[in-house]
Motif scaffolding. Structure first.
Motif, short mmCIF file in Angstrom:
data_model
loop_
_atom_site.label_atom_id
_atom_site.label_comp_id
_atom_site.label_asym_id
_atom_site.label_seq_id
_atom_site.Cartn_x
_atom_site.Cartn_y
_atom_site.Cartn_z
N ALA A 26 13.32 31.74 -52.09
CA ALA A 26 12.61 30.47 -52.02
C ALA A 26 11.12 30.65 -52.30
O ALA A 26 10.50 29.85 -53.00
N HIS A 72 7.88 26.52 -44.92
CA HIS A 72 9.20 27.17 -45.00
C HIS A 72 9.63 27.65 -43.63
O HIS A 72 8.96 28.48 -43.01
N ASP A 108 15.08 33.66 -48.02
CA ASP A 108 13.68 33.30 -47.83
C ASP A 108 12.82 33.83 -48.98
O ASP A 108 11.96 33.11 -49.51
#
Length: 289
Positions: A201, A186, A198
């Motif tokens: 995710a 990521h 973030d």
């Protein structure tokens, strides 16, 4: 404040439970944003001068006395709330990170994966700061990550999400080939650090990993039941081979520490820390000196 780094835990080799995923990160560009301009552009962050050993060894000229990190306690608290085991991959030492825990919002030290490459910076978006090829640095660290998370047991490798400012183009393909568990690379915007997007995710990925079907149970046999008892000698040291069917050491066998009756066995390779440094034999089975 005295704390110990969290171990990078392993899963019982014949258990069907899924290993808890790891969340791998370094401080630079993830916990501590950079390249944003004035520190006033980072609400909630405080700035701290640090001088870890890897920074002292960093061969940049001229180099300021301190490296400045910018930390937000809300970020650490949100990381610890994730269903992931926090693990650092970088040149920092536990004692150096311990001093930053309150400012980072962490209540305990994360686990640490020792890396052979001691490069202080690994900035694919800004290779001029890295002095070396930052993509090569991340590739080198990936080998250390695989060594720490791959258990060579069907269904037992540790899933992990890795946060960084960038990754080499083919690293995802290489990790998928070498690692028998889900991997998420990521990319974090190093100018902003970790954001709501973030964390969303990571939460979504962790839920998908948790929803996987359980790993198949693998029956382990005593090595002498395999019918394969061969070893080789390399530079005067004995190298045990493992049997493909049971993955147990073909020359000796080690009791599973979690087996009360001693009726379950695991490869000596998973007890590497118990090998005798002089003769290479597993000290748990009986030193061969």
């Amino acid at each position: 404040m005295t704390t110990q780094p969290s171990a990078v835990p392993t899963t019982a080799l014949n258990a069907t439970a899924q290993p808890r995923p790891l969340l791998l990160f370094d401080i630079d560009g993830v916990l501590s944003p950079y390249g944003y301009g004035n520190a006033a552009n980072l609400p909630g962050y405080t700035t701290h001068p640090v001088s870890p050993q890897a920074w002292k060894d960093y061969p940049a000229y001229p180099k300021p006395k301190y490296h400045w990190v910018h930390l937000n306690p809300e970020i650490g608290a949100r990381l610890e709330a994730l269903p992931l085991d926090l693990t650092m991959v970088g040149p920092w030492q536990p004692k150096e990170v311990e001093e930053l825990l309150p400012a980072a919002g962490l209540t305990r030290l994360p686990g640490f994966i020792a890396v052979q490459d001691r490069s202080f910076f690994a900035r694919p978006d800004d290779p001029g700061r890295s002095m070396w090829d930052p993509e090569a640095t991340i590739r080198d660290r990936s080998r250390d990550v695989i060594g720490a998370t791959c258990l060579e047991r069907a269904g037992a490798d540790r899933p992990f999400a890795w946060l960084a400012a960038g990754f080499p183009e083919n690293l995802q393909r290489d990790l998928s080939r070498d690692h028998g568990a889900p991997v998420l690379l990521h990319v974090v915007d190093p100018r902003a650090g970790l954001t709501d997007a973030d964390f969303a995710a990571l939460t979504q990925w962790a839920a998908a990993v948790a929803a996987r079907p359980p790993a198949p149970e693998l029956k382990l046999l005593r090595c002498r039941d395999c019918g394969e008892r061969s070893s080789i000698v390399v530079d005067g040291r004995r190298e045990d081979r493992t049997h493909e069917a049971c993955r147990s050491c073909c020359e000796c066998y080690c009791p599973d520490p979690q087996s009360d009756g001693g009726d379950r066995f695991q490869p000596c390779g998973d007890l590497e820390r118990e090998r005798c440094e002089d003769c290479g034999w597993c000290a748990n089975c009986g030193c061969g000196c």
